[in-house]
Design a protein around this motif. Structure first.
Motif, PDB file in Angstrom:
ATOM      1  N   ALA A  49       0.884  -1.247   0.142  1.00  0.00           N
ATOM      2  CA  ALA A  49      -0.049  -0.041  -0.111  1.00  0.00           C
ATOM      3  C   ALA A  49       0.824   1.242   0.069  1.00  0.00           C
ATOM      4  O   ALA A  49       0.493   2.155  -0.763  1.00  0.00           O
ATOM      5  CB  ALA A  49      -1.054  -0.018   1.360  1.00  0.00           C
ATOM      6  N   VAL A  50       2.063   1.144   0.721  1.00  0.00           N
ATOM      7  CA  VAL A  50       2.891   2.405   0.774  1.00  0.00           C
ATOM      8  C   VAL A  50       3.607   2.541  -0.400  1.00  0.00           C
ATOM      9  O   VAL A  50       3.454   3.815  -1.235  1.00  0.00           O
ATOM     10  CB  VAL A  50       3.752   2.300   2.003  1.00  0.00           C
ATOM     11  N   ILE A  67       4.046   5.601  -5.726  1.00  0.00           N
ATOM     12  CA  ILE A  67       3.981   5.638  -7.049  1.00  0.00           C
ATOM     13  C   ILE A  67       3.032   6.504  -8.035  1.00  0.00           C
ATOM     14  O   ILE A  67       3.177   7.312  -8.632  1.00  0.00           O
ATOM     15  CB  ILE A  67       3.985   3.985  -7.653  1.00  0.00           C
ATOM     16  N   VAL A  68       1.755   6.183  -7.130  1.00  0.00           N
ATOM     17  CA  VAL A  68       0.468   6.962  -7.671  1.00  0.00           C
ATOM     18  C   VAL A  68       0.859   8.541  -7.482  1.00  0.00           C
ATOM     19  O   VAL A  68       0.666   9.472  -8.101  1.00  0.00           O
ATOM     20  CB  VAL A  68      -0.704   6.827  -6.942  1.00  0.00           C
ATOM     21  N   PHE A  69       1.420   8.961  -6.308  1.00  0.00           N
ATOM     22  CA  PHE A  69       1.856  10.300  -5.875  1.00  0.00           C
ATOM     23  C   PHE A  69       2.767  10.928  -6.817  1.00  0.00           C
ATOM     24  O   PHE A  69       2.821  11.948  -7.336  1.00  0.00           O
ATOM     25  CB  PHE A  69       2.382  10.442  -4.690  1.00  0.00           C
ATOM     26  N   ALA A 110       1.390  11.627 -10.058  1.00  0.00           N
ATOM     27  CA  ALA A 110       0.498  12.786 -10.154  1.00  0.00           C
ATOM     28  C   ALA A 110       1.335  14.090 -10.101  1.00  0.00           C
ATOM     29  O   ALA A 110       1.177  15.023 -10.760  1.00  0.00           O
ATOM     30  CB  ALA A 110      -0.640  12.749  -9.172  1.00  0.00           C
ATOM     31  N   ALA A 111       2.328  13.852  -9.342  1.00  0.00           N
ATOM     32  CA  ALA A 111       2.987  15.421  -9.098  1.00  0.00           C
ATOM     33  C   ALA A 111       4.363  15.303  -9.794  1.00  0.00           C
ATOM     34  O   ALA A 111       4.666  16.362 -10.053  1.00  0.00           O
ATOM     35  CB  ALA A 111       3.216  15.303  -7.520  1.00  0.00           C
ATOM     36  N   GLY A 112       4.829  14.469 -10.372  1.00  0.00           N
ATOM     37  CA  GLY A 112       6.157  14.505 -11.255  1.00  0.00           C
ATOM     38  C   GLY A 112       7.199  14.324 -10.007  1.00  0.00           C
ATOM     39  O   GLY A 112       6.835  14.573  -8.780  1.00  0.00           O
ATOM     40  N   THR A 113       8.354  14.243 -10.647  1.00  0.00           N
ATOM     41  CA  THR A 113       9.510  14.186  -9.772  1.00  0.00           C
ATOM     42  C   THR A 113      10.197  15.195  -9.963  1.00  0.00           C
ATOM     43  O   THR A 113      11.096  15.332 -10.935  1.00  0.00           O
ATOM     44  CB  THR A 113      10.438  12.898  -9.844  1.00  0.00           C
ATOM     45  N   PRO A 114      10.249  16.179  -9.077  1.00  0.00           N
ATOM     46  CA  PRO A 114      11.104  17.642  -9.284  1.00  0.00           C
ATOM     47  C   PRO A 114      12.429  17.272  -9.085  1.00  0.00           C
ATOM     48  O   PRO A 114      13.287  18.250  -9.091  1.00  0.00           O
ATOM     49  CB  PRO A 114      10.497  18.630  -8.332  1.00  0.00           C
TER      50      PRO A 114
END
Length: 88
Positions: A8-9, A14-16, A19-23
């Motif tokens: 779950a974590v 992965i979903v986060f 959605a946010a991208g990896t800055p």
């Protein structure tokens, strides 16, 4: 920690990231490196599957997966040659 919590974590992370991208550049580099290691493990799996007819078996671990993932097909060929002629 139960496997359900770990999955779950990881899934939520992965979903986060999707959605946010990896800055962060280091996070992108680590992700690409992990992907290369997984592709290297896949290369070694196919080498072991098809090489078993010829007596070639290269163990799949972090070191051999990294070598074959970073170097690609020449790395897989190099590991097979090392396994056949040097490590008897």
């Amino acid at each position: 920690m139960s496997p359900v919590v770990v999955i779950a974590v990881i899934s939520s992370l992965i979903v986060f990231l999707l959605a946010a991208g990896t800055p962060f550049k280091p996070a992108k580099f680590v992700g690409q490196l992990c992907m290369k290691v997984l592709i290297g493990a896949l290369f070694l799996f196919f080498l072991n599957a098809f090489g078993s007819q010829f007596g070639v078996h290269v163990p799949i671990n972090l070191v051999t997966s990294s070598i074959s993932g970073i170097l690609g097909i020449p790395g897989v060929v190099g590991l097979a040659i090392i396994q056949m002629y040097i490590i008897v």
